[in-house]
Design an enzyme around this catalytic site. Structure first.
Site, PDB file in Angstrom:
ATOM      1  N   TYR A   1      -4.244   0.644   9.996  1.00  0.00           N
ATOM      2  CA  TYR A   1      -5.471   0.951   9.256  1.00  0.00           C
ATOM      3  C   TYR A   1      -6.697   0.568  10.069  1.00  0.00           C
ATOM      4  O   TYR A   1      -7.557  -0.190   9.616  1.00  0.00           O
ATOM      5  CB  TYR A   1      -5.459   0.249   7.888  1.00  0.00           C
ATOM      6  CG  TYR A   1      -4.453   0.881   6.952  1.00  0.00           C
ATOM      7  CD1 TYR A   1      -4.708   2.120   6.368  1.00  0.00           C
ATOM      8  CD2 TYR A   1      -3.233   0.270   6.683  1.00  0.00           C
ATOM      9  CE1 TYR A   1      -3.779   2.722   5.533  1.00  0.00           C
ATOM     10  CE2 TYR A   1      -2.301   0.860   5.851  1.00  0.00           C
ATOM     11  CZ  TYR A   1      -2.583   2.088   5.281  1.00  0.00           C
ATOM     12  OH  TYR A   1      -1.654   2.690   4.462  1.00  0.00           O
TER      13      TYR A   1
ATOM     14  N   ASP B   1       0.804  -1.225   0.000  1.00  0.00           N
ATOM     15  CA  ASP B   1       0.000   0.000   0.000  1.00  0.00           C
ATOM     16  C   ASP B   1       0.832   1.268   0.000  1.00  0.00           C
ATOM     17  O   ASP B   1       0.406   2.303  -0.495  1.00  0.00           O
ATOM     18  CB  ASP B   1      -0.954   0.020   1.200  1.00  0.00           C
ATOM     19  CG  ASP B   1      -0.240   0.351   2.492  1.00  0.00           C
ATOM     20  OD1 ASP B   1       0.613  -0.454   2.916  1.00  0.00           O
ATOM     21  OD2 ASP B   1      -0.512   1.424   3.052  1.00  0.00           O
TER      22      ASP B   1
ATOM     23  N   GLU C   1       6.039   9.775   2.557  1.00  0.00           N
ATOM     24  CA  GLU C   1       5.659   8.435   2.128  1.00  0.00           C
ATOM     25  C   GLU C   1       4.563   8.480   1.068  1.00  0.00           C
ATOM     26  O   GLU C   1       3.542   9.141   1.248  1.00  0.00           O
ATOM     27  CB  GLU C   1       5.173   7.604   3.321  1.00  0.00           C
ATOM     28  CG  GLU C   1       4.933   6.141   2.978  1.00  0.00           C
ATOM     29  CD  GLU C   1       4.676   5.278   4.199  1.00  0.00           C
ATOM     30  OE1 GLU C   1       4.834   4.050   4.104  1.00  0.00           O
ATOM     31  OE2 GLU C   1       4.319   5.823   5.263  1.00  0.00           O
TER      32      GLU C   1
ATOM     33  N   ASP D   1       6.011   0.338   2.888  1.00  0.00           N
ATOM     34  CA  ASP D   1       6.354  -0.877   3.617  1.00  0.00           C
ATOM     35  C   ASP D   1       6.060  -2.088   2.739  1.00  0.00           C
ATOM     36  O   ASP D   1       5.738  -1.958   1.567  1.00  0.00           O
ATOM     37  CB  ASP D   1       5.591  -0.941   4.945  1.00  0.00           C
ATOM     38  CG  ASP D   1       4.088  -0.750   4.747  1.00  0.00           C
ATOM     39  OD1 ASP D   1       3.583  -1.098   3.657  1.00  0.00           O
ATOM     40  OD2 ASP D   1       3.416  -0.253   5.668  1.00  0.00           O
TER      41      ASP D   1
END
Length: 473
Positions: free
Chosen positions: A216, A65, A452, A68
């Site tokens: 999340y 996503d 990110e 990572d």
């Protein structure tokens, strides 16, 4: 002041087609699994080829996503839904990039078919996030646990299941003309997964909270995902059951001006408004809610509820702010098309808003991202002369296997994480979290809230870039 700042920086022209090309390349850079011969981001190699093997299930594929190496299916499904919606609305404007957009949808849809293949189970995540986040390691070298986490009848997760149902339904629409068999398979699975999500209700915060939080967590509950999933299934099937589900349950959510991987409220109202407008019922609650949403975003509106930086970037609380700029701008653009077709105006108090104003505000956000901002820098890697070079992204920041064939262990990547040198691999098209509220950007790898990139930043941007490629002025 904000409007003036936007107008002053709007003179810069942008190559939206180039940005679209790069945005789609970003999704190839995020691929997990066995890479195809057509893979264009060649510094990325095969990774996570044993996902699910420990429990006898094939969970290879999908997307990482962000920066990572975990596969978080909740935001992945939202990103998939948004890429599919982008294709459905503006695919004809994508030109030669349309096949790549279809590839990006199929890459995720294939994975979600695997993640929902076992009756009574929906896989919500692959990879131990805590172990993963303790390592700075290439996906090709991963040796952290690739634990699969699933929701079930006993341990439900309605938000992740319903979002996957939405992604499958939206994807089925994308392939309806080109691959009817595949489309029908996706739609059949979407129905099954939605029924599972609705029948066995509960939040995956309760069943998988130890592993999905704080990454999340679902903060908005699961009712919005259930309605969102039903809305997409209605769009795909025209079945009265799903329409009735949406209309009977819409008041169970706050109908807020929020839209993103966690909250679908504004997206539901915009999506459903198209069906209502085609029936000429302009007094409907969905249109009213969609209008209110628009009024929360426009600087001149008396009900403005977001902030704008001095340079004109839309801001909401929390990190990774560009996710708000792209997702909310997507809805503005789509809704502008709907109300233009219906010859409607929006009234924000005494302020009358034409469809063109929604397009203008959305374009201002896109132009800011591409470089029309106080720093004169693009926030998309590889676009323009000045862009982020030290993004918070493991694969991009570590030397590729072509230049460093030796395996890099968990702690072996730390020297690259703390290095001040630019990332050796350009993750073309990646849009980072963005600048702070004062329009400043440090270009620092450790500042992940700003540096990110994520799939759910880029996914809504595809539609915007496709539209402005065809309508640059």
């Amino acid at each position: 002041m904000v409007v003036m700042a936007k107008a002053a920086m709007a003179v810069t022209s942008h190559d939206y087609g180039d940005a679209l090309t790069k945005s789609l390349l970003f999704f190839e850079g995020q691929r997990s699994g066995k890479l195809p011969p057509t893979q264009r981001v060649t510094w990325r190699k095969d990774s996570a080829l044993r996902d699910g093997l420990e429990i006898g299930v094939d969970l290879v594929g999908g997307y990482y996503d962000a920066g990572d190496n975990v596969k978080f299916n909740f935001p992945m499904a939202f990103s998939t839904t948004m890429v599919a919606w982008s294709v459905l609305e503006f695919g004809k404007l994508m030109g030669s990039e349309l096949p790549h957009a279809l590839d990006s949808v199929r890459w995720a849809a294939d994975y979600f078919l695997k993640a929902t293949a076992l009756p009574g189970l929906v896989f919500a995540q692959v990879g131990d996030p805590f172990a993963d986040h303790d390592c700075w390691q290439r996906p090709e070298d991963m040796d952290t646990p690739r634990t699969p986490y699933a929701v079930s009848k006993q341990f439900p997760g309605s938000e992740v299941s319903a979002e996957i149902a939405a992604a499958l339904a939206a994807s089925s629409l994308v392939f309806r003309a080109a691959d009817r068999g595949y489309s029908a398979r996706l739609l059949k699975r979407a129905r099954m997964v939605f029924e599972f999500a609705d029948t066995y209700r509960g939040s995956y915060n309760e069943s998988l909270g130890r592993w999905v939080c704080p990454f999340y967590c679902s903060f908005s509950g699961y009712e919005d995902e259930l309605i969102w999933g039903a809305a997409w299934l209605f769009k795909a099937t025209k079945a009265a059951y799903y329409w009735n589900y949406v209309t009977k349950n819409i008041n169970k959510i706050q109908n807020s001006a929020e839209f993103g991987w966690d909250t679908k409220d504004a997206g539901i109202n915009v999506l459903i408004s198209k069906f209502v407008m085609s029936g000429n019922d302009t007094s409907d609650i969905f249109i009213s809610n969609a209008d209110k949403f628009v009024c929360t975003l426009l600087p001149e509106s008396p009900s403005l509820s977001v902030s704008y930086s001095p340079g004109g970037l839309l801001f909401k609380p929390g990190g990774s702010n560009m996710q708000h700029s792209t997702a909310l701008s997507f809805l503005l653009l789509v809704y502008s098309q709907y109300i233009n077709q219906s010859k409607r105006l929006i009234h924000c108090g005494n302020v009358v808003i034409p469809p063109s104003r929604l397009v203008q505000v959305a374009k201002g956000q896109v132009d800011y991202i591409l470089g029309s901002n106080p720093l004169g820098m693009s926030y998309m890697v590889g676009y323009g002369k000045k862009f982020p070079e030290r993004i918070h992204h493991r694969a991009s920041s570590l030397p590729s296997s072509a230049t460093h064939p030796e395996r890099i262990a968990c702690a072996g990547g730390n020297q690259y994480f703390h290095s001040a040198a630019p990332n050796p691999n350009l993750l073309l098209g990646a849009v980072v979290g963005g600048p702070d509220f004062k329009d400043s950007y440090a270009d620092s790898r450790p500042d992940f809230a700003y540096s990110e990139p994520t799939t759910y930043i880029n996914a809504p941007l595809l539609a915007l870039l496709a539209y402005f490629k065809s309508h640059p002025s």
